[in-house]
Design a protein around this motif. Sequence first.
Motif, PDB file in Angstrom:
ATOM      1  N   THR A   1      -9.727   5.525  -0.689  1.00 19.37           N
ATOM      2  CA  THR A   1      -8.458   6.260  -0.611  1.00 19.37           C
ATOM      3  C   THR A   1      -8.239   7.080  -1.874  1.00 19.37           C
ATOM      4  O   THR A   1      -7.798   8.236  -1.820  1.00 19.37           O
TER       5      THR A   1
ATOM      6  N   GLN B   1      -3.926   6.770   5.274  1.00 22.53           N
ATOM      7  CA  GLN B   1      -4.362   5.505   5.863  1.00 22.53           C
ATOM      8  C   GLN B   1      -3.251   4.893   6.705  1.00 22.53           C
ATOM      9  O   GLN B   1      -3.495   4.279   7.729  1.00 22.53           O
TER      10      GLN B   1
ATOM     11  N   ASP C   1      -8.338   9.193   6.411  1.00 20.75           N
ATOM     12  CA  ASP C   1      -8.439   7.902   5.724  1.00 20.75           C
ATOM     13  C   ASP C   1      -8.321   6.759   6.721  1.00 20.75           C
ATOM     14  O   ASP C   1      -7.223   6.352   7.088  1.00 20.75           O
TER      15      ASP C   1
HETATM   16 MG    MG Z   1      -7.917   2.822   1.441  1.00 20.43          MG
END
Ligand code: MG
Length: 242
Positions: free
Chosen positions: A48, A89, A169
């Motif tokens: 990330t 994410q 992500d």
């Molecule tokens: Mg991550």
Amino acid sequence: EHNHGRIEFKDVTFRYEGAEKPVLKKISFTAMPGETTAIIGSTGSGKTTVLQLIPRFYDVESGEILIDGQDIKNIKQSTLRSKIGYVPQKASLFSGTIFENIAFGKEDATEEEIYTALKTAQAFDFVEKRGKGIHSTLEQAGVNLSGGQKQRLSIARSLVRKPQIYLFDDSFSALDYKTDRILRDALKSETAEATLIIVAQRVNTVKDAEKIIVLNEGEVAGIGTHAELLENNKIYQEIVAS
Ligand code: MG
Ligand code: DUT
């Protein structure tokens, strides 16, 4: 130099504010337009963080990140962000209609553009099943949606803006294998010229990427195709075996 969205990390080291140690150490790789570059690695390996450096949510401590040869520090923030479709994410949907959620970032989007994006993101069918289709309201930012449905709406949001660079992500993690496959095939043909960076934890999602970067504790442990890494990368072999 063509403006196509080639991303280059050159010896990028990054440390979160106040942290003792850097979380990324001398990361170097290139992500090419028209290709999918995948980043795989265990939780906490820095995936990330790598993505978030590209739209400059943070600045590097040393090294540089170039887009089409230009240091991103020298690109106007608004220009930089307009080139990039970042799918976080954790989907950030808000209370409002599906239309408003997908058009977020491109407020003048037409219904047709919204539908095209939903179809590519494999979200059209479940949206249509809701009483008012794209004009249905997402209560409390989508509490009544599954994780995979939220991921697909997030992906649709990025598509509407037609950026040069897509950063996904872990955007496919809640999808079943078949939907994951179909969605990524649709993405690939819809965004043929774009630079795609896909972060994932499962091998199935990264397997057919032109380039796979294996991240381990903030370092690049290997770069190659699935076949190459299977052959010569111990960490990749462990991920495959797990
Ligand atoms: Mg991550
Ligand atoms: N980290 C921080 N502060 C933050 C975010 C992350 O200190 O605001 C640390 C946690 C971890 C490292 O940086 O030790 C890398 O985190 P990142 O979120 O980049 O890891 P990941 O590979 O994306 O993990 P996951 O697979 O769990 O999403």
